[in-house]
Design a protein around this motif. Structure first.
Motif, PDB file in Angstrom:
ATOM      1  N   THR A 139      -9.041  52.216   3.385  1.00 58.84           N
ATOM      2  CA  THR A 139      -8.882  52.792   4.008  1.00 58.84           C
ATOM      3  C   THR A 139      -8.218  54.729   2.923  1.00 58.84           C
ATOM      4  OG1 THR A 139      -8.791  51.980   6.211  1.00 58.84           O
ATOM      5  CG2 THR A 139      -8.169  54.271   6.189  1.00 58.84           C
ATOM      6  N   ILE A 140      -7.712  54.049   2.798  1.00 57.69           N
ATOM      7  CA  ILE A 140      -6.908  54.735   1.546  1.00 57.69           C
ATOM      8  C   ILE A 140      -7.158  55.548   0.713  1.00 57.69           C
ATOM      9  CG2 ILE A 140      -4.889  55.307   0.347  1.00 57.69           C
ATOM     10  CD1 ILE A 140      -3.782  52.951   1.821  1.00 57.69           C
ATOM     11  N   PRO A 166       1.428  62.949   4.221  1.00 51.16           N
ATOM     12  CA  PRO A 166       2.492  62.661   4.352  1.00 51.16           C
ATOM     13  C   PRO A 166       3.185  61.270   4.767  1.00 51.16           C
ATOM     14  CG  PRO A 166       2.487  64.819   3.583  1.00 51.16           C
ATOM     15  CD  PRO A 166       1.375  64.551   4.389  1.00 51.16           C
ATOM     16  N   ILE A 167       3.356  61.711   5.852  1.00 51.01           N
ATOM     17  CA  ILE A 167       3.966  60.930   7.188  1.00 51.01           C
ATOM     18  C   ILE A 167       2.586  59.786   6.780  1.00 51.01           C
ATOM     19  CG2 ILE A 167       4.549  60.764   9.788  1.00 51.01           C
ATOM     20  CD1 ILE A 167       6.574  61.974   7.506  1.00 51.01           C
ATOM     21  N   VAL A 168       1.101  59.848   7.449  1.00 50.03           N
ATOM     22  CA  VAL A 168       0.614  59.069   7.787  1.00 50.03           C
ATOM     23  C   VAL A 168       0.892  57.848   6.519  1.00 50.03           C
ATOM     24  CG1 VAL A 168      -1.977  58.474   7.951  1.00 50.03           C
ATOM     25  CG2 VAL A 168      -0.864  60.280   8.755  1.00 50.03           C
ATOM     26  N   MET A 169       0.612  58.762   5.440  1.00 44.99           N
ATOM     27  CA  MET A 169       0.351  57.381   3.672  1.00 44.99           C
ATOM     28  C   MET A 169       1.464  56.995   3.930  1.00 44.99           C
ATOM     29  SD  MET A 169      -2.767  58.015   2.663  1.00 44.99           S
ATOM     30  CE  MET A 169      -2.288  57.001   0.684  1.00 44.99           C
ATOM     31  N   ALA A 170       2.864  57.413   4.464  1.00 45.68           N
ATOM     32  CA  ALA A 170       4.131  56.088   4.301  1.00 45.68           C
ATOM     33  C   ALA A 170       3.452  55.433   5.447  1.00 45.68           C
ATOM     34  CB  ALA A 170       5.118  57.592   4.468  1.00 45.68           C
ATOM     35  N   LYS A 171       3.123  55.705   6.820  1.00 42.16           N
ATOM     36  CA  LYS A 171       3.283  54.901   7.076  1.00 42.16           C
ATOM     37  C   LYS A 171       2.442  53.822   7.492  1.00 42.16           C
ATOM     38  CE  LYS A 171       4.586  57.257  11.442  1.00 42.16           C
ATOM     39  NZ  LYS A 171       4.316  57.353  12.694  1.00 42.16           N
ATOM     40  N   PHE A 218      -4.722  38.285   7.372  1.00 42.52           N
ATOM     41  CA  PHE A 218      -3.886  39.768   6.913  1.00 42.52           C
ATOM     42  C   PHE A 218      -3.809  39.352   5.369  1.00 42.52           C
ATOM     43  CE2 PHE A 218      -0.843  37.935  10.175  1.00 42.52           C
ATOM     44  CZ  PHE A 218      -0.294  39.251  10.527  1.00 42.52           C
ATOM     45  N   LYS A 219      -4.473  39.017   4.126  1.00 41.04           N
ATOM     46  CA  LYS A 219      -5.070  39.352   3.370  1.00 41.04           C
ATOM     47  C   LYS A 219      -6.242  40.371   4.068  1.00 41.04           C
ATOM     48  CE  LYS A 219      -3.725  35.456   0.010  1.00 41.04           C
ATOM     49  NZ  LYS A 219      -4.011  34.230  -0.800  1.00 41.04           N
ATOM     50  N   GLN A 220      -7.531  40.191   4.399  1.00 42.64           N
ATOM     51  CA  GLN A 220      -8.208  40.695   4.879  1.00 42.64           C
ATOM     52  C   GLN A 220      -7.640  42.166   5.199  1.00 42.64           C
ATOM     53  OE1 GLN A 220     -10.841  40.488   8.032  1.00 42.64           O
ATOM     54  NE2 GLN A 220     -12.322  39.329   6.402  1.00 42.64           N
ATOM     55  N   LEU A 221      -7.031  42.591   6.004  1.00 39.08           N
ATOM     56  CA  LEU A 221      -6.590  43.416   7.003  1.00 39.08           C
ATOM     57  C   LEU A 221      -5.593  44.214   5.714  1.00 39.08           C
ATOM     58  CD1 LEU A 221      -5.997  44.950   9.152  1.00 39.08           C
ATOM     59  CD2 LEU A 221      -3.627  43.957   9.578  1.00 39.08           C
ATOM     60  N   HIS A 222      -5.241  43.558   4.920  1.00 38.61           N
ATOM     61  CA  HIS A 222      -4.575  44.336   3.359  1.00 38.61           C
ATOM     62  C   HIS A 222      -5.146  45.274   2.749  1.00 38.61           C
ATOM     63  CE1 HIS A 222      -2.306  44.885   0.056  1.00 38.61           C
ATOM     64  NE2 HIS A 222      -1.081  44.941   0.834  1.00 38.61           N
ATOM     65  N   GLY A 223      -6.791  44.481   2.488  1.00 41.56           N
ATOM     66  CA  GLY A 223      -7.429  45.611   1.691  1.00 41.56           C
ATOM     67  C   GLY A 223      -8.817  45.634   2.654  1.00 41.56           C
ATOM     68  N   GLN A 224      -8.312  45.762   3.627  1.00 41.59           N
ATOM     69  CA  GLN A 224      -9.337  47.306   4.694  1.00 41.59           C
ATOM     70  C   GLN A 224      -8.244  48.725   4.471  1.00 41.59           C
ATOM     71  OE1 GLN A 224      -9.542  45.540   8.648  1.00 41.59           O
ATOM     72  NE2 GLN A 224     -10.927  44.197   7.953  1.00 41.59           N
ATOM     73  N   ILE A 225      -7.121  48.177   4.841  1.00 39.70           N
ATOM     74  CA  ILE A 225      -6.021  50.017   4.447  1.00 39.70           C
ATOM     75  C   ILE A 225      -6.144  50.109   3.446  1.00 39.70           C
ATOM     76  CG2 ILE A 225      -3.634  50.420   4.870  1.00 39.70           C
ATOM     77  CD1 ILE A 225      -2.645  48.196   6.130  1.00 39.70           C
ATOM     78  N   ASP A 233      -5.704  55.504  12.712  1.00 42.33           N
ATOM     79  CA  ASP A 233      -5.511  54.689  11.492  1.00 42.33           C
ATOM     80  C   ASP A 233      -4.374  53.893  11.439  1.00 42.33           C
ATOM     81  OD1 ASP A 233      -8.815  54.795  10.559  1.00 42.33           O
ATOM     82  OD2 ASP A 233      -7.977  57.222   9.616  1.00 42.33           O
ATOM     83  N   VAL A 234      -3.907  54.222  11.444  1.00 39.95           N
ATOM     84  CA  VAL A 234      -1.798  54.025  11.683  1.00 39.95           C
ATOM     85  C   VAL A 234      -1.904  52.728  13.032  1.00 39.95           C
ATOM     86  CG1 VAL A 234       0.402  54.407  12.392  1.00 39.95           C
ATOM     87  CG2 VAL A 234      -1.364  55.746  10.443  1.00 39.95           C
ATOM     88  N   LYS A 235      -2.331  53.352  14.290  1.00 38.09           N
ATOM     89  CA  LYS A 235      -2.483  52.849  15.395  1.00 38.09           C
ATOM     90  C   LYS A 235      -3.575  51.740  15.565  1.00 38.09           C
ATOM     91  CE  LYS A 235      -2.517  53.247  20.398  1.00 38.09           C
ATOM     92  NZ  LYS A 235      -3.200  51.998  20.371  1.00 38.09           N
TER      93      LYS A 235
END
Length: 350
Positions: A120-121, A8-13, A110-117, A130-132
Motif C-alpha cells: 500500500t505504501i 506524513p501523519i498517515v505514513m507515520a501511523k 501477521f507477515k502477510q498483513l505486514h506485506g500488504q501495508i 487505510d490506517v483504520k
C-alpha cells in the motif's frame, strides 16, 4: 502523471502499525516453538510415568506375599497413575499441539498483513481509511489468535465446528487508484458470473469438505481426551488393590493393561497431534470463507469504480487457489455444465 505525496501523519501511523506487527510475528513465533516443545516434553513425561506405574504394578504381583515391598510398589504405582491422570487432564484441556498451530497461523497471517501495508505504501497514496483498515485487521488477528492461555484461550472442544475467522467485517470499499485501468475498472458480466460460480464451488466443495474433516478430527480428539485420564484413573484403582485376596488377579490385570492402553491413547492423541490437525482443518475452512466474503464484497458493490480492479482481482483469486487464469475459467465452465454435481475442488493447494 506525478503521484500525490502521502500525508506524513498517515505514513507515520502505518509505520507504527508495521512495527507492532513485526513484534507480534516474533512473539507468536517464539510462543509457538515453546508450545511445540511442551507437546513433545509432556508426551514423553506422561508416557514414562504411565509405563513406570504399569511396571511397578506388574512387579507388585510377584511380591504379593511380602508385606513392605508390596505396599511400597502399590503406593508408588497408584501415586504415579494419579499424577499421570492429573497431567493428562491439563494437557488435554490446553492441547499444546493445537496451540502451536494457532501461533504458526498467526505468525504467517501477521507477515502477510505486514506485506500488504508495504505494498500500500509503495504503489498507492495511503489515507486515514487505510490506517483504520489495517488497525482493524491487527485487532481482529489478536482476537482470533490470543497469546494468553488463561481466560482468552480458544475453546479446544467447541460444540460445533466453525471456520476460523481472523479478519474484520469487510469495510466500505475505497476507490483504488490504478494507472491504466480499463473501462469499468476491469470488470464485465462474464467475470462477475465466473466469480459467482467460484464462490459456489468453494462453498459446496472446499469449505464443506474441510468442515466435515474438522468434525471428524474433533470427535476423535474428544474421545481420546476422555479415554486417556479414564484409563489411568482405572489403572490407579487397579494397582491399589494388587495383592488383595478378593481382587488380586483382576486388579493386577487392570493395573497393567489399563496403564499400557493409556500410554497408547496418549501417544496417538498428542504424538499424532490430533488437536493440530483439527486446527489446520478449521483454518483452511476459514481461508475459503475469507475468499467467499472477499468475492461477494466486490460483487455487491454496484459502483464498479469502487471495486478492486477486476483483472488484478481475477489474478489474485487464481493464485490463492493455485490455478492459472485459464484453469480458473475452466473451473467456472465445468461448474456451469455440471451444476452442483461438480466433483472438482476449487483449490489445488490443499
Amino acid at each position: 502523471m506525478v503521484q500525490e505525496a502521502a500525508n506524513p501523519i498517515v505514513m507515520a501511523k502505518l509505520y507504527a502499525i508495521m512495527e507492532a506487527i513485526a513484534d507480534r510475528v516474533e512473539m507468536h513465533k517464539n510462543i509457538g516453538e515453546q508450545q511445540n516443545n511442551w507437546n513433545s516434553l509432556l508426551l514423553t513425561s506422561v508416557n514414562t510415568i504411565t509405563l513406570t506405574a504399569a511396571t511397578m504394578a506388574g512387579i507388585a504381583v510377584t511380591t504379593a506375599s511380602i508385606g513392605a515391598p508390596l505396599l511400597a510398589l502399590k503406593l508408588s504405582s497408584t501415586l504415579l497413575y494419579l499424577a499421570a491422570t492429573g497431567m493428562m487432564l491439563i494437557i488435554n484441556k490446553i492441547q499444546p499441539s493445537q496451540l502451536a498451530e494457532e501461533q504458526r497461523n498467526a505468525a504467517r497471517l501477521f507477515k502477510q498483513l505486514h506485506g500488504q501495508i508495504q505494498t500500500t505504501i509503495k504503489i498507492g497514496t495511503p489515507t486515514m481509511a487505510d490506517v483504520k483498515e489495517f488497525m482493524d485487521k491487527v485487532l481482529a488477528l489478536d482476537k482470533a489468535y490470543p497469546l494468553p492461555l488463561l481466560g482468552a484461550m480458544l475453546d479446544k472442544f467447541p460444540s460445533a465446528v466453525e471456520p476460523a475467522v481472523w479478519w474484520p467485517q469487510q469495510p466500505e470499499r475505497q476507490v483504488k487508484g490504478l494507472s491504466g485501468r480499463t473501462d469499468k475498472n476491469g470488470w464485465n458480466g462474464k467475470l462477475e458470473e465466473e466469480m459467482r460460480k467460484i464462490v459456489g464451488v468453494l462453498n459446496r466443495k472446499d469449505k464443506k469438505d474441510y468442515l466435515r474433516l474438522g468434525e471428524k478430527a474433533l470427535k476423535i480428539n474428544k474421545l481420546l481426551a476422555i479415554s486417556g485420564p479414564l484409563l489411568t484413573g482405572l489403572a490407579a484403582a487397579g494397582s491399589a488393590f494388587v495383592g488383595s485376596p478378593s481382587h488380586g488377579a483382576s486388579a493386577a490385570v487392570v493395573g497393567c493393561v489399563a496403564g499400557a492402553l493409556a500410554s497408547v491413547v496418549n501417544t496417538f492423541e498428542h504424538g499424532g497431534q490430533v488437536g493440530m490437525v483439527f486446527e489446520m482443518y478449521r483454518s483452511n475452512a476459514g481461508f475459503f470463507s475469507l475468499m467467499e466474503e472477499s468475492i461477494e464484497s466486490n460483487l455487491k458493490e454496484r459502483d464498479v469504480e469502487r471495486r478492486e480492479n477486476g483483472e488484478l482481482f481475477d489474478m489474485k483469486v487464481a493464485l490463492q487457489l493455485g490455478r492459472s487464469l485459464s484453469e480458473l475459467k475452466d473451473l467456472s465452465a465445468a461448474s456451469s455444465r455440471t451444476g452442483n454435481a461438480i466433483e472438482e475442488f476449487a483449490s489445488k493447494l490443499f
